[in-house]
Design a protein around this motif. Structure first.
Motif, PDB file in Angstrom:
ATOM      1  N   LEU A  55       0.821  -1.208   0.000  1.00 26.83           N
ATOM      2  CA  LEU A  55       0.000   0.000   0.000  1.00 26.83           C
ATOM      3  C   LEU A  55       0.860   1.264   0.000  1.00 26.83           C
ATOM      4  CD1 LEU A  55      -2.855  -1.137   2.418  1.00 26.83           C
ATOM      5  CD2 LEU A  55      -2.957  -0.918  -0.080  1.00 26.83           C
ATOM      6  N   GLU A  56       1.993   1.241   0.718  1.00 32.62           N
ATOM      7  CA  GLU A  56       2.919   2.390   0.690  1.00 32.62           C
ATOM      8  C   GLU A  56       3.466   2.597  -0.722  1.00 32.62           C
ATOM      9  OE1 GLU A  56       4.729   2.490   5.216  1.00 32.62           O
ATOM     10  OE2 GLU A  56       5.737   1.259   3.716  1.00 32.62           O
ATOM     11  N   GLN A  57       3.817   1.510  -1.407  1.00 32.31           N
ATOM     12  CA  GLN A  57       4.337   1.616  -2.773  1.00 32.31           C
ATOM     13  C   GLN A  57       3.273   2.157  -3.724  1.00 32.31           C
ATOM     14  OE1 GLN A  57       5.716  -2.374  -3.484  1.00 32.31           O
ATOM     15  NE2 GLN A  57       7.704  -1.980  -2.532  1.00 32.31           N
ATOM     16  N   TYR A  58       2.038   1.698  -3.561  1.00 33.05           N
ATOM     17  CA  TYR A  58       0.944   2.159  -4.406  1.00 33.05           C
ATOM     18  C   TYR A  58       0.751   3.665  -4.254  1.00 33.05           C
ATOM     19  CZ  TYR A  58      -3.738   2.544  -6.400  1.00 33.05           C
ATOM     20  OH  TYR A  58      -4.820   2.906  -7.157  1.00 33.05           O
ATOM     21  N   LEU A  59       0.661   4.127  -3.006  1.00 36.65           N
ATOM     22  CA  LEU A  59       0.485   5.559  -2.760  1.00 36.65           C
ATOM     23  C   LEU A  59       1.732   6.349  -3.177  1.00 36.65           C
ATOM     24  CD1 LEU A  59      -1.282   5.380   0.713  1.00 36.65           C
ATOM     25  CD2 LEU A  59      -2.322   6.106  -1.451  1.00 36.65           C
ATOM     26  N   GLY A  60       2.904   5.797  -2.898  1.00 34.22           N
ATOM     27  CA  GLY A  60       4.155   6.475  -3.232  1.00 34.22           C
ATOM     28  C   GLY A  60       4.350   6.660  -4.730  1.00 34.22           C
ATOM     29  N   ALA A  61       3.958   5.679  -5.524  1.00 37.95           N
ATOM     30  CA  ALA A  61       4.097   5.765  -6.974  1.00 37.95           C
ATOM     31  C   ALA A  61       3.271   6.914  -7.546  1.00 37.95           C
ATOM     32  CB  ALA A  61       3.672   4.447  -7.622  1.00 37.95           C
ATOM     33  N   ARG A  62       2.239   7.313  -6.842  1.00 37.67           N
ATOM     34  CA  ARG A  62       1.365   8.400  -7.277  1.00 37.67           C
ATOM     35  C   ARG A  62       1.720   9.731  -6.608  1.00 37.67           C
ATOM     36  NH1 ARG A  62      -0.218   3.673  -7.793  1.00 37.67           N
ATOM     37  NH2 ARG A  62      -1.701   3.016  -9.380  1.00 37.67           N
ATOM     38  N   GLY A  63       2.715   9.701  -5.722  1.00 37.08           N
ATOM     39  CA  GLY A  63       3.128  10.903  -5.013  1.00 37.08           C
ATOM     40  C   GLY A  63       2.175  11.304  -3.899  1.00 37.08           C
ATOM     41  N   PHE A  64       1.387  10.349  -3.390  1.00 29.46           N
ATOM     42  CA  PHE A  64       0.376  10.638  -2.375  1.00 29.46           C
ATOM     43  C   PHE A  64       0.826  10.304  -0.952  1.00 29.46           C
ATOM     44  CE2 PHE A  64      -3.340   9.669  -5.528  1.00 29.46           C
ATOM     45  CZ  PHE A  64      -2.988  10.746  -6.295  1.00 29.46           C
ATOM     46  N   HIS A  65       1.726   9.335  -0.779  1.00 30.64           N
ATOM     47  CA  HIS A  65       2.105   8.874   0.564  1.00 30.64           C
ATOM     48  C   HIS A  65       2.856   9.967   1.316  1.00 30.64           C
ATOM     49  CE1 HIS A  65       4.560   6.419   3.470  1.00 30.64           C
ATOM     50  NE2 HIS A  65       3.322   6.044   3.741  1.00 30.64           N
ATOM     51  N   ARG A  66       2.429  10.234   2.540  1.00 24.90           N
ATOM     52  CA  ARG A  66       3.088  11.248   3.368  1.00 24.90           C
ATOM     53  C   ARG A  66       3.860  10.609   4.514  1.00 24.90           C
ATOM     54  NH1 ARG A  66       2.765  13.250  -0.739  1.00 24.90           N
ATOM     55  NH2 ARG A  66       1.185  14.719  -1.393  1.00 24.90           N
ATOM     56  N   ASP A  67       3.236   9.705   5.257  1.00 28.37           N
ATOM     57  CA  ASP A  67       3.942   8.990   6.319  1.00 28.37           C
ATOM     58  C   ASP A  67       3.105   7.808   6.782  1.00 28.37           C
ATOM     59  OD1 ASP A  67       1.965  10.396   7.716  1.00 28.37           O
ATOM     60  OD2 ASP A  67       3.271  10.946   9.357  1.00 28.37           O
ATOM     61  N   THR A  68       3.745   6.958   7.591  1.00 27.88           N
ATOM     62  CA  THR A  68       3.087   5.774   8.142  1.00 27.88           C
ATOM     63  C   THR A  68       3.318   5.770   9.644  1.00 27.88           C
ATOM     64  OG1 THR A  68       3.431   4.519   6.103  1.00 27.88           O
ATOM     65  CG2 THR A  68       3.032   3.243   8.114  1.00 27.88           C
ATOM     66  N   VAL A  69       2.268   5.523  10.389  1.00 24.70           N
ATOM     67  CA  VAL A  69       2.344   5.472  11.847  1.00 24.70           C
ATOM     68  C   VAL A  69       1.599   4.247  12.345  1.00 24.70           C
ATOM     69  CG1 VAL A  69       2.547   7.988  12.092  1.00 24.70           C
ATOM     70  CG2 VAL A  69       0.290   6.917  12.194  1.00 24.70           C
ATOM     71  N   ALA A  70       1.927   3.826  13.550  1.00 22.56           N
ATOM     72  CA  ALA A  70       1.185   2.742  14.180  1.00 22.56           C
ATOM     73  C   ALA A  70      -0.262   3.187  14.388  1.00 22.56           C
ATOM     74  CB  ALA A  70       1.817   2.368  15.511  1.00 22.56           C
ATOM     75  N   VAL A  71      -1.192   2.272  14.283  1.00 23.08           N
ATOM     76  CA  VAL A  71      -2.615   2.600  14.464  1.00 23.08           C
ATOM     77  C   VAL A  71      -2.842   3.354  15.772  1.00 23.08           C
ATOM     78  CG1 VAL A  71      -4.891   1.572  14.904  1.00 23.08           C
ATOM     79  CG2 VAL A  71      -3.546   0.816  12.967  1.00 23.08           C
ATOM     80  N   GLY A  72      -2.172   2.950  16.824  1.00 17.89           N
ATOM     81  CA  GLY A  72      -2.329   3.596  18.117  1.00 17.89           C
ATOM     82  C   GLY A  72      -1.849   5.044  18.153  1.00 17.89           C
ATOM     83  N   ASP A  73      -1.042   5.428  17.168  1.00 16.03           N
ATOM     84  CA  ASP A  73      -0.520   6.797  17.106  1.00 16.03           C
ATOM     85  C   ASP A  73      -1.333   7.719  16.195  1.00 16.03           C
ATOM     86  OD1 ASP A  73       1.507   6.157  18.853  1.00 16.03           O
ATOM     87  OD2 ASP A  73       2.945   5.712  17.267  1.00 16.03           O
ATOM     88  N   LEU A  74      -2.387   7.178  15.556  1.00 17.40           N
ATOM     89  CA  LEU A  74      -3.241   8.027  14.731  1.00 17.40           C
ATOM     90  C   LEU A  74      -3.994   9.008  15.608  1.00 17.40           C
ATOM     91  CD1 LEU A  74      -4.709   5.386  12.261  1.00 17.40           C
ATOM     92  CD2 LEU A  74      -3.171   7.266  11.687  1.00 17.40           C
ATOM     93  N   GLU A  75      -4.166  10.210  15.092  1.00 21.04           N
ATOM     94  CA  GLU A  75      -4.908  11.248  15.788  1.00 21.04           C
ATOM     95  C   GLU A  75      -6.385  11.154  15.399  1.00 21.04           C
ATOM     96  OE1 GLU A  75      -3.574  13.346  17.973  1.00 21.04           O
ATOM     97  OE2 GLU A  75      -1.598  12.459  17.690  1.00 21.04           O
ATOM     98  N   PRO A  76      -7.284  11.568  16.286  1.00 25.62           N
ATOM     99  CA  PRO A  76      -8.712  11.534  15.939  1.00 25.62           C
ATOM    100  C   PRO A  76      -9.035  12.360  14.691  1.00 25.62           C
ATOM    101  CG  PRO A  76      -8.436  11.945  18.271  1.00 25.62           C
ATOM    102  CD  PRO A  76      -7.072  11.996  17.659  1.00 25.62           C
ATOM    103  N   THR A  77      -8.219  13.346  14.366  1.00 25.86           N
ATOM    104  CA  THR A  77      -8.467  14.197  13.195  1.00 25.86           C
ATOM    105  C   THR A  77      -7.902  13.599  11.915  1.00 25.86           C
ATOM    106  OG1 THR A  77      -6.458  15.449  13.681  1.00 25.86           O
ATOM    107  CG2 THR A  77      -8.547  16.319  14.554  1.00 25.86           C
ATOM    108  N   ASP A  78      -7.128  12.507  12.008  1.00 29.80           N
ATOM    109  CA  ASP A  78      -6.586  11.851  10.807  1.00 29.80           C
ATOM    110  C   ASP A  78      -7.721  11.207  10.027  1.00 29.80           C
ATOM    111  OD1 ASP A  78      -3.887  12.454  11.216  1.00 29.80           O
ATOM    112  OD2 ASP A  78      -3.555  10.673  12.435  1.00 29.80           O
ATOM    113  N   GLY A  79      -7.694  11.439   8.720  1.00 30.53           N
ATOM    114  CA  GLY A  79      -8.601  10.761   7.812  1.00 30.53           C
ATOM    115  C   GLY A  79     -10.019  10.882   8.146  1.00 30.53           C
TER     116      GLY A  79
END
Length: 79
Positions: A55-79
């Motif tokens: 999934l990182e490669q898919y997003l990266g190939a399109r220039g969309f990937h910004r970063d990856t974090v553990a699920v527990g580190d996601l903020e309530p405002t993410d996505g």
């Protein structure tokens, strides 16, 4: 090797975004499409350890990937 310890901490309702995968998500892939979203906006795809790199490669190939974090580190405002 990526540890599966994070996999056990993921809530049951957070499933991997890979097509057909029903595994609990361990990772949040934050991305945005600069032609559609404001620069600070982040959308999130969830990934299990098995599908994270794909999934990182898919997003990266399109220039969309910004970063990856553990699920527990996601903020309530993410996505």
């Amino acid at each position: 090797m990526i540890s599966d310890d994070l996999h056990d901490d993921a809530p049951d309702d957070l499933m991997c975004s890979a097509r057909g995968c029903r595994t609990s998500a361990a990772w949040g892939l934050r991305w945005n499409n600069p032609t559609l979203h404001a620069p600070d906006r982040r959308k999130v795809w969830l990934a299990c350890s098995e599908h994270r790199a794909h999934l990182e490669q898919y997003l990266g190939a399109r220039g969309f990937h910004r970063d990856t974090v553990a699920v527990g580190d996601l903020e309530p405002t993410d996505g």
